[in-house]
Design a protein around this motif. Structure first.
Motif, PDB file in Angstrom:
ATOM      1  N   UNK A 179     -49.882 -86.371 -19.449  1.00 29.02           N
ATOM      2  CA  UNK A 179     -48.274 -86.374 -20.535  1.00 29.02           C
ATOM      3  C   UNK A 179     -47.405 -85.374 -21.354  1.00 29.02           C
ATOM      4  N   UNK A 180     -47.997 -84.404 -21.171  1.00 33.03           N
ATOM      5  CA  UNK A 180     -47.767 -83.196 -21.882  1.00 33.03           C
ATOM      6  C   UNK A 180     -49.077 -81.616 -22.007  1.00 33.03           C
ATOM      7  N   UNK A 181     -48.223 -80.686 -21.570  1.00 33.97           N
ATOM      8  CA  UNK A 181     -49.311 -79.701 -21.682  1.00 33.97           C
ATOM      9  C   UNK A 181     -48.231 -78.515 -22.476  1.00 33.97           C
ATOM     10  N   UNK A 182     -49.998 -78.080 -23.114  1.00 32.80           N
ATOM     11  CA  UNK A 182     -49.582 -77.146 -24.000  1.00 32.80           C
ATOM     12  C   UNK A 182     -50.318 -75.039 -23.727  1.00 32.80           C
ATOM     13  N   UNK A 183     -49.454 -74.420 -23.031  1.00 29.47           N
ATOM     14  CA  UNK A 183     -50.235 -73.257 -22.597  1.00 29.47           C
ATOM     15  C   UNK A 183     -49.798 -72.109 -23.940  1.00 29.47           C
ATOM     16  N   UNK A 184     -50.867 -71.549 -23.652  1.00 32.41           N
ATOM     17  CA  UNK A 184     -50.885 -70.677 -25.131  1.00 32.41           C
ATOM     18  C   UNK A 184     -50.762 -69.423 -24.382  1.00 32.41           C
ATOM     19  N   UNK A 185     -49.900 -68.423 -24.959  1.00 37.01           N
ATOM     20  CA  UNK A 185     -49.774 -66.844 -25.530  1.00 37.01           C
ATOM     21  C   UNK A 185     -48.457 -66.301 -23.914  1.00 37.01           C
ATOM     22  N   UNK A 211     -45.480 -76.810 -14.204  1.00 35.39           N
ATOM     23  CA  UNK A 211     -45.724 -78.784 -14.951  1.00 35.39           C
ATOM     24  C   UNK A 211     -44.194 -78.520 -15.156  1.00 35.39           C
ATOM     25  N   UNK A 212     -43.338 -77.471 -15.232  1.00 29.56           N
ATOM     26  CA  UNK A 212     -42.267 -78.294 -15.085  1.00 29.56           C
ATOM     27  C   UNK A 212     -41.802 -78.312 -13.731  1.00 29.56           C
ATOM     28  N   UNK A 270     -43.408 -81.965 -16.026  1.00 30.91           N
ATOM     29  CA  UNK A 270     -44.265 -82.889 -16.774  1.00 30.91           C
ATOM     30  C   UNK A 270     -43.853 -81.529 -18.364  1.00 30.91           C
ATOM     31  N   UNK A 271     -43.912 -82.035 -19.434  1.00 34.60           N
ATOM     32  CA  UNK A 271     -43.987 -81.497 -20.843  1.00 34.60           C
ATOM     33  C   UNK A 271     -44.073 -80.602 -20.827  1.00 34.60           C
ATOM     34  N   UNK A 298     -40.178 -76.601 -22.685  1.00 35.83           N
ATOM     35  CA  UNK A 298     -39.365 -77.470 -23.415  1.00 35.83           C
ATOM     36  C   UNK A 298     -39.603 -77.523 -25.000  1.00 35.83           C
ATOM     37  N   UNK A 299     -40.405 -76.967 -25.397  1.00 37.67           N
ATOM     38  CA  UNK A 299     -40.782 -76.814 -26.900  1.00 37.67           C
ATOM     39  C   UNK A 299     -41.395 -75.617 -27.291  1.00 37.67           C
ATOM     40  N   UNK A 300     -40.756 -74.466 -28.422  1.00 35.42           N
ATOM     41  CA  UNK A 300     -41.516 -73.587 -27.925  1.00 35.42           C
ATOM     42  C   UNK A 300     -42.075 -73.143 -29.724  1.00 35.42           C
ATOM     43  N   UNK A 301     -43.711 -73.704 -29.826  1.00 32.76           N
ATOM     44  CA  UNK A 301     -43.943 -73.245 -30.991  1.00 32.76           C
ATOM     45  C   UNK A 301     -45.084 -71.912 -31.264  1.00 32.76           C
TER      46      UNK A 301
END
Length: 463
Positions: A104-110, A120-121, A125-126, A153-156
């Motif tokens: 349901x979501x993907x978290x990418x690091x760096x 994902x896009x 996939x968000x 979709x969001x930047x951390x």
């Protein structure tokens, strides 16, 4: 009954001889996300990070994905570089992985790891893209930032410095940019053991009670980490302070640089003043031995986890103040101990002050423990994370047991990869080679092609 949505976290590296700050930050974030998501960690190989994730019950998939420094270094022709990466076999494997599992979501690091976000896009996939480094300022910085904005979709961001190039009006207006500095679990510091660890480690290093120990701690020793300025400072201060001792902790990946630093103190006749330690994962046994920490990074750091760790352990910290490192120093009331990057004279003077005044060291240490808890402690972290969680969870439909094909708890792994934590029933034991035993312990078989030498270099630059 609702079940947790699936989230795939992609780490650009998985160190086998040391752990980087980016890896530590991702591990901590995954721990905090576990109550809300069914997380799977995707790594290029097994190592420290996959082992720690497995201990937390997080399944592991090994997939080799090409890296690029075009975004991080804001090089020209970024679009052409991304198109080349999309044509690789690894990108096909990545698309297949996401299509098969449909997280349901993907978290990418760096910023050096764009392909998971792009894939994902492409599949709708968000994406949460965690930016842990500072994008270089060049004529192409805006183009580099545009790529991150386009495929997320969001930047951390790990600091205000890290997200500054990404804060255009359209992105900020939609609440897509979040600043999420790393934090820690208080029990991992083991404060009740500090005094015992201090005495034990100092005894191992041959440091006496009369000595004042000044530390330089990195995962890997590169020129950009300020190793040479630290050694110049150590040589100068050794001539002024008879009881000053120095500790260098880090993996000497650049052998010539490592020897150059040793030669600086050897030439001045102070080799016996310096102690050398390779990578140390158990920081709770290391920092208590120090009296003072120096972080002389020569580039604008995305954050500066070593400085944070020094503050956590109640140590005075002196640093070259640029990028996220400057933010840490300012927000914890240490602006006076942050000198301009490359200002060796300023660095020597600040450390000299602490070396000649034990009361100043004690007062600074007590202040730092209180200040870092207030600004970067677990409560502050969770307040920041909640803002991201609110928008992320709101964008994901609730999953239920009745959702066909979505209950991953009871689903067998597909052929071609194995997930840690999802063991088959016990079988008769058989002999395995060392490599096979390692795969069994830490996350299963490789999924995709081996990374090229060029892409391993990109991983190093992101550390």
């Amino acid at each position: 009954m609702p079940i947790k949505p699936k989230l795939f976290a992609f780490s650009h590296i998985c160190g086998t001889s040391y752990v980087t700050g980016a890896e530590k930050a991702l591990l901590f974030l995954m721990s905090e996300l576990q109550p809300f998501f069914d997380i799977t960690l995707v790594v290029p190989n097994t190592g420290f990070m996959s082992e720690r994730a497995t201990e937390k019950g997080i399944p592991i998939i090994q997939l080799s994905i090409p890296l690029t420094d075009f975004i991080y270094l804001a090089k020209p022709d970024i679009d052409d570089e991304l198109q080349k990466l999309k044509s690789t076999e690894s990108y096909g494997w990545l698309l297949q992985l996401l299509a098969n599992d449909r997280p349901e979501a993907v978290l990418v690091n760096t910023a050096v790891h764009p392909l998971p976000a792009m894939a994902a896009k492409e599949q709708g996939i968000p994406v949460v893209w965690s930016i842990t480094e500072t994008i270089r300022k060049t004529p192409h910085t805006a183009a580099a930032a545009a790529v991150i904005n386009q495929f997320s979709d969001w930047i951390a961001g790990i600091s205000e410095t890290a997200v500054e190039p990404l804060r255009n009006d359209s992105v900020a207006a939609h609440g897509r940019v979040h600043v999420l500095p790393p934090s820690w679990y208080p029990e991992q510091l083991r404060p009740d053991e500090w005094e015992v660890n201090r005495q034990s480690r100092r005894q191992q290093l041959g440091i006496e009670a009369r000595h004042t120990l000044v530390g330089f701690i990195v995962s890997a020793i590169y020129d950009s980490k300020g190793y040479i300025p630290f050694m110049d400072m150590a040589a100068e201060l050794s001539s002024r302070h008879a009881n000053a001792m120095f500790l260098v902790v880090g993996n000497p990946v650049d052998k010539s640089l490592y020897e150059e630093g040793k030669e600086i103190v050897r030439r001045r006749g102070y080799s016996e003043r310096v102690r050398w330690v390779r990578f140390e994962e158990q920081i709770a046994t290391l920092y208590p031995a120090l009296d003072l920490l120096v972080v002389p990074s020569l580039i604008p750091e995305g954050f500066g986890l070593t400085a944070l760790e020094g503050l956590m352990f109640g140590k005075p910290v002196v640093a070259f103040g640029s990028g996220g490192l400057k933010e840490i120093m300012e927000q914890t009331g240490n602006a006076d101990n942050a000198v301009p990057a490359g200002d060796l004279a300023g660095l020597v003077e600040r450390v000299h002050r602490f070396l000649q005044n034990e009361d100043a060291r004690t007062a600074a240490g007590e202040h730092n423990r209180r200040a870092v808890e207030r600004v970067y402690g677990l409560d502050a972290y969770r307040q920041r994370l909640q803002k991201l969680l609110d928008v992320l969870l709101a964008a994901i439909p609730e999953r239920k047991d009745s959702d066909a094909g979505l209950n991953v708890i009871n689903r067998k792994p597909r052929r071609g990869r194995k997930r840690a934590g999802r063991r088959n029933k016990t079988r008769p034991s058989r002999k395995r080679s060392g490599a096979k035993r390692q795969r069994k312990r830490s996350g299963g078989r490789r999924y995709g092609a081996r990374r090229s030498r060029r892409h391993r270099k990109m991983a190093k630059r992101a550390r």
